[in-house]
Design a protein around this motif. Structure first.
Motif, PDB file in Angstrom:
ATOM      1  N   ARG A 205      44.940  29.120  45.879  1.00 45.18           N
ATOM      2  CA  ARG A 205      45.933  29.271  46.953  1.00 45.18           C
ATOM      3  C   ARG A 205      45.887  28.053  47.879  1.00 45.18           C
TER       4      ARG A 205
ATOM      5  N   VAL B 101      50.720  30.352  44.565  1.00 45.34           N
ATOM      6  CA  VAL B 101      49.532  30.039  43.773  1.00 45.34           C
ATOM      7  C   VAL B 101      49.769  28.722  43.035  1.00 45.34           C
TER       8      VAL B 101
ATOM      9  N   GLU C 133      42.970  32.944  41.001  1.00 47.14           N
ATOM     10  CA  GLU C 133      44.070  32.116  41.470  1.00 47.14           C
ATOM     11  C   GLU C 133      43.596  31.101  42.507  1.00 47.14           C
TER      12      GLU C 133
END
Length: 150
Positions: free
Chosen positions: A82, A39, A80
């Motif tokens: 990614r 992340v 998050e």
């Protein structure tokens, strides 16, 4: 190490707002490992928003002033980021004077808001104090897609 966390300026209104983006790649050095995969650190997501605010100030002042992040009063993380995500950055001036700027904005990945921030305080510094002015203007033209960097 220096991170450029905005790849493109999609549109902007002088003294008001800017929309830009950052395309993430698995090859970038900043990913934090987690049990669910890498992340992007939340501080760098906020930094991407602050960099968009810096470009808004640079463009609004004809490259005379740039923002240097000082503090963030209210930041909410909602998700998050990614590898492969495209950060959509939207930032506006809450206030602006000769010495400081306050930014408000959000970072989205598609329809998902991953960060909202208000009261992001930045010092408004002379752009010549931090970078080569010609390089800064060249990078601005590239982000606006009016010049290709070599």
């Amino acid at each position: 190490m220096r991170f450029h966390l905005i790849d493109r300026i999609d549109d902007w209104e002088p003294g008001v707002r800017l929309r830009g983006r950052k395309v993430t790649s698995a090859d970038e050095p900043y990913w934090s490992p987690t049990p669910d995969g890498p992340v992007m650190p939340g501080a760098l997501v906020l930094e991407a928003l602050a960099q968009a605010g810096t470009w808004l100030l640079l463009l609004s002042t004809d490259y005379k002033k740039r923002a240097a992040l000082a503090s963030a009063a209210n930041v909410r993380w909602h998700g998050e980021v990614r590898p492969g995500d495209v950060l959509e950055l939207e930032v506006g001036f809450g206030s602006l004077d000769e010495t400081a700027v306050v930014l408000d904005g959000a970072v989205r990945v598609g329809p998902r808001t991953v960060l909202e921030a208000t009261g992001v305080m930045c010092a408004a510094l002379g752009s010549d104090l931090l970078e080569d002015p010609e390089d800064t203007e060249r990078m601005g033209r590239h982000l606006l897609r009016t010049e290709v960097l070599r």
